[in-house]
Design a protein around this motif. Structure first.
Motif, short mmCIF file in Angstrom:
data_model
loop_
_atom_site.label_atom_id
_atom_site.label_comp_id
_atom_site.label_asym_id
_atom_site.label_seq_id
_atom_site.Cartn_x
_atom_site.Cartn_y
_atom_site.Cartn_z
N GLN A 1 0.83 -1.20 0.00
CA GLN A 1 0.00 0.00 0.00
C GLN A 1 0.86 1.26 0.00
O GLN A 1 0.61 2.21 -0.75
CB GLN A 1 -0.93 0.00 1.22
CG GLN A 1 -2.01 -1.07 1.19
CD GLN A 1 -3.01 -0.85 0.07
OE1 GLN A 1 -3.25 0.27 -0.35
NE2 GLN A 1 -3.59 -1.92 -0.43
N LEU A 2 1.89 1.27 0.85
CA LEU A 2 2.73 2.45 0.96
C LEU A 2 3.61 2.65 -0.27
O LEU A 2 4.05 3.76 -0.55
CB LEU A 2 3.59 2.37 2.23
CG LEU A 2 2.82 2.41 3.54
CD1 LEU A 2 3.77 2.23 4.72
CD2 LEU A 2 2.05 3.70 3.69
N VAL B 1 -8.91 13.67 -1.15
CA VAL B 1 -9.02 13.29 0.25
C VAL B 1 -10.29 13.86 0.87
O VAL B 1 -10.97 13.20 1.66
CB VAL B 1 -7.77 13.72 1.05
CG1 VAL B 1 -7.66 15.22 1.15
CG2 VAL B 1 -7.80 13.10 2.45
N LEU C 1 -9.95 4.69 6.69
CA LEU C 1 -8.65 5.33 6.51
C LEU C 1 -7.89 4.74 5.33
O LEU C 1 -7.22 5.45 4.58
CB LEU C 1 -7.82 5.21 7.80
CG LEU C 1 -8.30 6.01 9.00
CD1 LEU C 1 -7.47 5.68 10.24
CD2 LEU C 1 -8.24 7.51 8.72
N LEU C 2 -7.99 3.41 5.17
CA LEU C 2 -7.33 2.76 4.04
C LEU C 2 -7.95 3.22 2.72
O LEU C 2 -7.24 3.46 1.74
CB LEU C 2 -7.45 1.24 4.16
CG LEU C 2 -6.75 0.42 3.08
CD1 LEU C 2 -5.27 0.75 3.03
CD2 LEU C 2 -6.97 -1.07 3.32
N TYR D 1 -6.66 6.64 2.05
CA TYR D 1 -5.27 6.55 1.61
C TYR D 1 -5.20 6.15 0.13
O TYR D 1 -4.46 6.74 -0.66
CB TYR D 1 -4.51 5.55 2.46
CG TYR D 1 -3.18 5.17 1.87
CD1 TYR D 1 -2.08 6.01 1.99
CD2 TYR D 1 -3.04 3.99 1.14
CE1 TYR D 1 -0.87 5.69 1.41
CE2 TYR D 1 -1.82 3.67 0.55
CZ TYR D 1 -0.75 4.51 0.69
OH TYR D 1 0.45 4.20 0.10
N ASN D 2 -5.99 5.15 -0.25
CA ASN D 2 -5.98 4.67 -1.64
C ASN D 2 -6.38 5.77 -2.61
O ASN D 2 -5.93 5.80 -3.76
CB ASN D 2 -6.92 3.48 -1.80
CG ASN D 2 -6.31 2.18 -1.28
OD1 ASN D 2 -5.09 2.01 -1.34
ND2 ASN D 2 -7.13 1.29 -0.77
N ALA E 1 -3.06 8.30 -2.69
CA ALA E 1 -1.68 7.81 -2.76
C ALA E 1 -0.96 8.28 -4.02
O ALA E 1 0.22 8.65 -3.98
CB ALA E 1 -1.65 6.29 -2.65
N GLY F 1 2.60 7.30 11.57
CA GLY F 1 1.15 7.19 11.64
C GLY F 1 0.68 6.69 12.99
O GLY F 1 -0.30 7.19 13.55
#
Length: 336
Positions: free
Chosen positions: A37-38, A159, A248-249, A252-253, A256, A272
């Motif tokens: 993911q990161l 976001v 939150l995921l 983030y997606n 990113a 985080g």
């Protein structure tokens, strides 16, 4: 009897080993998933990072337990490889005081840029990328930048839209601006719009929040603009506090691809976790210089600038905001 006990011990050991194996596999999967993911985050290009081989006498200090991150707002609609860095917000995560603090560094502040003549702060990024901007901040403000994070307009919008919008209180001038103006004079400056807003609290979409945060057409120009930027960040922060890990995921997606950083996956994860533990303490907000710190001036070849009257006082004030407990910070802060 002894054999039965031996078999039971052996069986118990097998169960324990199996449990440990499962835990290790799950942990490995979690780490792998997090790393994947990161890895979606972008990294600064060579032109964005720049390089500095300049040796300077720096008054920079670092404090153990405090992580200073420079948030760079990029306008990638320009033709420059690095875009423009008109938004520079120092975000500090202080594990010693369990507090997060953000400080807008005014782009028109007249600073010494290592290897160049004195110019506006936002010139450092275009001249030498992230490295020169960090060195400039270190030399003038006395703060070591640990990491850098850049986000462009699309990421800003994404976001907020993923959160379902944010609540922002508008004054009469701001509401009129987002509506496009009485005769439509502001429509050309709006990303979307005109927006159906009124004086008071409004639930803004990502595009509306971006237009609100970017405007210098109403109010006290860049001074109020930096305050609006921090207002939006604070609103986003407050929305994030109540989100689940799944949400939150998802957020983030959605952003990113719009974020560039020099942080590793492990560093992001660790930061985080630290920031999440501070979520109940709020986010302190300041602007440098404060009203009592600067004078307006016009410099040939540079234009209108903000001249810090006493850099020692400015550095001490900034250090107080970043490193001291909130009740001990220096006077003169513009806090929200």
């Amino acid at each position: 009897m002894a054999n039965n006990k031996g078999r039971k011990k052996h069986s118990g050991l097998q169960v324990l080993l199996r449990v440990l194996v499962v835990i290790i596999i799950l942990a490995a999967c979690a780490v792998g998933f997090l790393g994947y993911q990161l890895s979606k985050l972008g990294t600064f290009s060579a032109s964005e990072m720049g390089s500095t081989d300049i040796e300077t006498e720096s008054i920079t200090t670092s404090v153990e337990g405090v992580c200073n991150i420079l948030l760079i707002g990029q306008d990638n609609r320009s033709d420059d490889d690095t875009g423009r860095s008109d938004t520079m917000i120092l975000l500090s995560v202080n594990q010693n005081t369990n507090q997060m603090t953000m400080v807008s560094l005014m782009r028109d502040t007249y600073v010494e840029i290592p290897g160049y003549s004195a110019r506006k702060l936002n010139a450092a990024y275009s001249l030498g990328g992230v490295s020169l901007l960090n060195e400039t901040i270190a030399q003038n403000y006395g703060v070591a930048i640990d990491y850098n994070v850049a986000i462009d307009f699309e990421g800003f919008i994404d976001v907020i839209d993923t959160l379902g919008g944010v609540d922002i209180e508008l004054n009469e001038e701001e509401a009129n601006y987002l509506r496009g103006g009485e005769s439509g004079e502001y429509l050309k400056y709006l990303t979307d719009g005109p927006y159906d807003v009124t004086v008071g609290t409004n639930h803004l979409s990502g595009a509306a929040a971006l237009d609100y945060a970017r405007t210098r057409k109403v109010g006290q120009y860049d001074f109020e603009r930096t305050q609006r930027q921090r207002t939006v960040i604070t609103a986003v922060f407050n929305e994030l506090k109540g989100q689940s890990i799944v949400s939150l995921l998802s957020i983030y997606n959605s952003i990113a691809d719009d974020i560039t950083t020099d942080m590793t996956a492990l560093q992001i994860a660790g930061l985080g976790v630290s920031a999440y533990g501070m979520k109940d303490n709020g986010l302190l907000s300041y602007r440098l210089p404060t009203d009592d710190m600067y004078s307006n001036a016009s410099v040939d070849g540079v234009g209108s600038v903000l001249v810090i009257n006493d850099w020692d006082y400015a550095r001490d004030t900034l250090a107080g905001w970043l490193y001291d407990a909130p009740e001990d910070t220096a006077d003169g802060a513009e806090s929200e």
